[in-house]
Motif scaffolding. Structure first.
Motif: not given
Ligand code: ADP
Length: 167
Positions: A19-34
């Motif tokens: 609420d809302p999505i941040t660049n920190g969340h996004i970085e974690l999402i890409f690391r999760g996808l690895e």
């Protein structure tokens, strides 16, 4: 066949309010996808909370901010997270850990979830140092007082904040 045979072992759920999505969340999402074959970003709908953005807005902002790819899904859920994870046959709940301050509440939540459904594991990833102090809450605060958030959130979120706050 045991209960755990039904699990989709390549799948992780990354839940949050976003609420809302941040660049920190996004970085974690890409690391999760690895690490995982597939990731579901799961937006929590909590009728008792009054978020800045509605569940629909939060979900849309995430979808717009992320690339479309087959291993990434954005969904929302209501009710208990472990029930949602079980419905999705997910074994893993992924959470981010920032400062030590996150630890206490995350520890409690992970333990509670473990009690409700022992088969679902909560795994933590440390925040990238660049995003250590970044939270949706401080983004909302900075934006409310007209401060710059362009380095903290994706461009569509910065725009949505300006529109929401009429600035
Ligand atoms: P909630 O409202 O469920 O506590 P948030 O929407 O604030 O969660 O965040 C969702 C998840 O993302 C949490 O696990 C949180 O620790 C993590 N997270 C939040 N901010 C960051 C950040 N800057 N870097 C990495 N992870 C983060």
């Amino acid at each position: 066949m045991s209960d755990t045979d039904n699990f989709d072992r390549g799948l992780a759920i990354y839940p949050g309010s976003f609420d809302p999505i941040t660049n920190g969340h996004i970085e974690l999402i890409f690391r999760g996808l690895e690490v995982f074959d597939r990731l579901v970003v799961a937006v929590a709908h909590n009728p008792r909370k009054e978020p800045m953005f509605t569940t629909e807005e939060r979900t849309r902002l995430i979808r717009e901010a992320l690339p479309e790819r087959p291993d990434l899904e954005v969904d929302c859920f209501e009710g208990l997270l472990v029930d949602y994870a079980a419905r999705r046959h997910a074994r893993v709940i992924l959470r981010g850990l920032r400062a030590v301050a996150d630890f206490e509440s995350e520890f409690q939540m992970a333990n509670m979830n473990k009690k409700i459904n022992p088969a679902v594991e909560t795994l933590f990833m440390m925040t990238g140092e660049k995003y250590f102090f970044l939270s949706s809450q401080n983004v909302r605060e900075v934006a409310t007082f007209g401060g710059p958030v362009d380095d903290l959130v994706p461009p569509n979120v910065a725009k949505a904040l300006r529109e929401k706050l009429g600035s």
